[in-house]
Motif scaffolding. Sequence first.
Motif, PDB file in Angstrom:
ATOM      1  N   ASP A 187     -13.460   1.019  19.462  1.00  0.00           N
ATOM      2  CA  ASP A 187     -14.392   0.199  18.575  1.00  0.00           C
ATOM      3  C   ASP A 187     -14.744   0.954  17.298  1.00  0.00           C
ATOM      4  N   GLU A 188     -14.377   2.019  16.919  1.00  0.00           N
ATOM      5  CA  GLU A 188     -14.668   2.863  15.948  1.00  0.00           C
ATOM      6  C   GLU A 188     -13.803   2.235  14.782  1.00  0.00           C
ATOM      7  N   PHE A 189     -14.218   2.820  13.608  1.00  0.00           N
ATOM      8  CA  PHE A 189     -13.282   2.560  12.527  1.00  0.00           C
ATOM      9  C   PHE A 189     -12.392   3.236  12.016  1.00  0.00           C
ATOM     10  N   VAL A 190     -11.574   2.945  11.331  1.00  0.00           N
ATOM     11  CA  VAL A 190     -10.361   3.820  10.720  1.00  0.00           C
ATOM     12  C   VAL A 190     -10.155   3.113   9.200  1.00  0.00           C
ATOM     13  N   LEU A 191      -9.878   4.203   8.246  1.00  0.00           N
ATOM     14  CA  LEU A 191      -9.590   3.658   6.927  1.00  0.00           C
ATOM     15  C   LEU A 191      -8.096   3.992   6.517  1.00  0.00           C
ATOM     16  N   VAL A 192      -7.422   3.324   5.848  1.00  0.00           N
ATOM     17  CA  VAL A 192      -6.202   3.425   5.630  1.00  0.00           C
ATOM     18  C   VAL A 192      -6.092   3.541   3.838  1.00  0.00           C
ATOM     19  N   HIS A 193      -5.456   4.414   3.655  1.00  0.00           N
ATOM     20  CA  HIS A 193      -5.497   4.763   2.187  1.00  0.00           C
ATOM     21  C   HIS A 193      -4.023   5.226   1.576  1.00  0.00           C
ATOM     22  N   ASP A 194      -3.753   4.725   0.390  1.00  0.00           N
ATOM     23  CA  ASP A 194      -2.271   4.946  -0.096  1.00  0.00           C
ATOM     24  C   ASP A 194      -2.359   6.486  -0.577  1.00  0.00           C
ATOM     25  N   ALA A 195      -1.467   7.033  -0.186  1.00  0.00           N
ATOM     26  CA  ALA A 195      -1.182   8.536  -0.739  1.00  0.00           C
ATOM     27  C   ALA A 195      -1.198   8.759  -2.232  1.00  0.00           C
ATOM     28  N   ALA A 196      -0.490   7.627  -2.867  1.00  0.00           N
ATOM     29  CA  ALA A 196      -0.350   7.565  -4.212  1.00  0.00           C
ATOM     30  C   ALA A 196      -1.652   7.039  -5.062  1.00  0.00           C
ATOM     31  N   ARG A 197      -2.663   6.845  -4.305  1.00  0.00           N
ATOM     32  CA  ARG A 197      -3.993   6.339  -5.165  1.00  0.00           C
ATOM     33  C   ARG A 197      -5.093   7.593  -5.277  1.00  0.00           C
ATOM     34  N   PRO A 198      -5.022   8.484  -6.234  1.00  0.00           N
ATOM     35  CA  PRO A 198      -5.661   9.733  -6.377  1.00  0.00           C
ATOM     36  C   PRO A 198      -7.252   9.208  -7.060  1.00  0.00           C
ATOM     37  N   CYS A 199      -7.492   8.046  -7.542  1.00  0.00           N
ATOM     38  CA  CYS A 199      -8.633   7.995  -8.478  1.00  0.00           C
ATOM     39  C   CYS A 199      -9.736   7.277  -7.398  1.00  0.00           C
ATOM     40  N   LEU A 200      -9.590   7.494  -6.357  1.00  0.00           N
ATOM     41  CA  LEU A 200     -10.788   6.585  -5.579  1.00  0.00           C
ATOM     42  C   LEU A 200     -12.213   7.528  -5.959  1.00  0.00           C
ATOM     43  N   GLY A 201     -13.128   6.476  -6.268  1.00  0.00           N
ATOM     44  CA  GLY A 201     -14.276   7.216  -6.559  1.00  0.00           C
ATOM     45  C   GLY A 201     -15.319   7.247  -5.136  1.00  0.00           C
ATOM     46  N   TYR A 202     -15.949   8.270  -5.089  1.00  0.00           N
ATOM     47  CA  TYR A 202     -16.930   8.630  -4.101  1.00  0.00           C
ATOM     48  C   TYR A 202     -17.975   7.493  -3.637  1.00  0.00           C
ATOM     49  N   ALA A 203     -18.543   6.891  -5.010  1.00  0.00           N
ATOM     50  CA  ALA A 203     -19.298   5.569  -4.770  1.00  0.00           C
ATOM     51  C   ALA A 203     -18.599   4.524  -3.957  1.00  0.00           C
ATOM     52  N   ARG A 253     -13.760  -0.123  -8.248  1.00  0.00           N
ATOM     53  CA  ARG A 253     -13.496   0.001  -9.643  1.00  0.00           C
ATOM     54  C   ARG A 253     -11.940  -0.264  -9.829  1.00  0.00           C
ATOM     55  N   SER A 254     -11.765  -0.844 -11.016  1.00  0.00           N
ATOM     56  CA  SER A 254     -10.349  -1.191 -11.396  1.00  0.00           C
ATOM     57  C   SER A 254      -9.715  -0.043 -11.606  1.00  0.00           C
ATOM     58  N   ASP A 255     -10.248   1.079 -11.864  1.00  0.00           N
ATOM     59  CA  ASP A 255      -9.300   2.459 -12.284  1.00  0.00           C
ATOM     60  C   ASP A 255      -8.818   3.042 -10.854  1.00  0.00           C
ATOM     61  N   ASN A 256      -9.105   2.488  -9.925  1.00  0.00           N
ATOM     62  CA  ASN A 256      -8.669   3.007  -8.625  1.00  0.00           C
ATOM     63  C   ASN A 256      -6.895   2.814  -8.459  1.00  0.00           C
ATOM     64  N   ILE A 257      -6.339   3.327  -9.368  1.00  0.00           N
ATOM     65  CA  ILE A 257      -4.872   3.070  -9.723  1.00  0.00           C
ATOM     66  C   ILE A 257      -4.067   3.648  -8.704  1.00  0.00           C
ATOM     67  N   LYS A 258      -2.775   3.044  -8.611  1.00  0.00           N
ATOM     68  CA  LYS A 258      -1.841   3.612  -7.575  1.00  0.00           C
ATOM     69  C   LYS A 258      -0.419   3.903  -8.584  1.00  0.00           C
ATOM     70  N   ILE A 259      -0.366   5.197  -8.347  1.00  0.00           N
ATOM     71  CA  ILE A 259       0.872   5.781  -9.086  1.00  0.00           C
ATOM     72  C   ILE A 259       2.127   5.068  -8.963  1.00  0.00           C
ATOM     73  N   THR A 260       2.604   4.316  -9.861  1.00  0.00           N
ATOM     74  CA  THR A 260       3.835   3.588  -9.790  1.00  0.00           C
ATOM     75  C   THR A 260       4.687   4.019 -10.782  1.00  0.00           C
ATOM     76  N   ARG A 261       4.240   4.029 -11.854  1.00  0.00           N
ATOM     77  CA  ARG A 261       5.121   4.396 -13.060  1.00  0.00           C
ATOM     78  C   ARG A 261       4.905   5.946 -13.597  1.00  0.00           C
ATOM     79  N   GLN A 262       5.743   6.594 -14.485  1.00  0.00           N
ATOM     80  CA  GLN A 262       5.509   8.014 -14.845  1.00  0.00           C
ATOM     81  C   GLN A 262       4.356   8.058 -15.872  1.00  0.00           C
ATOM     82  N   GLU A 263       4.288   7.124 -16.570  1.00  0.00           N
ATOM     83  CA  GLU A 263       3.081   6.905 -17.574  1.00  0.00           C
ATOM     84  C   GLU A 263       1.738   7.020 -16.627  1.00  0.00           C
ATOM     85  N   ASP A 264       1.645   6.628 -15.233  1.00  0.00           N
ATOM     86  CA  ASP A 264       0.699   6.556 -14.646  1.00  0.00           C
ATOM     87  C   ASP A 264      -0.241   7.968 -14.393  1.00  0.00           C
TER      88      ASP A 264
END
Length: 220
Positions: A83-99, A194-205
Amino acid sequence: MGMDVPKQYLPLNNSTVLEESLSSFLSHPRIAGVVVALSANDRGWSKLEISSDKSIHTVVGGHSRARSVHNALDRVRSLAGADEFVLVHDAARPCLGYADLDRLICQGLADEVGAILATPVCDTIKQIRISDDIREVDQTVDRTHLWKALTPQMFRIQVLHRALQACIENNQEITDDASAVEAIGLRVKIIEGRSDNIKITRQEDIQLAESILRHIRKSA
């Protein structure tokens, strides 16, 4: 990405994409531990300094997202209650803000199912048709009720396990964990991120992520 190095191990701000993606979780007081799903032939993890962190567990992933998350979730189930919670996150999303992470946890804990971070779609969306390898606009999609799903996504352990098990048994492909939960008839709460929680997909990312992280740290 078209690169020899898997994108999660690309250099980013004197670190790597993966280490930056893990940093918000490792610094949050309500996160009890982290499980990282790795490829069976992974050669990068053991070279990272973070790999010696005792709060991080690793498992071998699967051939699909659902399988990889399911394997990691099995490890979580051995460490926590259903009944506890788990969070799933993409390894290629490095810009997650603490808030954003903190808001997701605080609001998600009050829900019986869970919640995800998402952001409203602001761009004009075109649905296309392809004929003889030529792409043409078929129609412009009404974006009024369209939101872009982000990660992390947070669910009760038993809910996510049941949803992923159903997807695997039905050979259903999913692109995020909320899709699996939706497929078993449950509603998923949206929390604006936040919209800047981007996923690294292209080289320019990579350059974009470096800029975002500098801004985040300057504002902290």
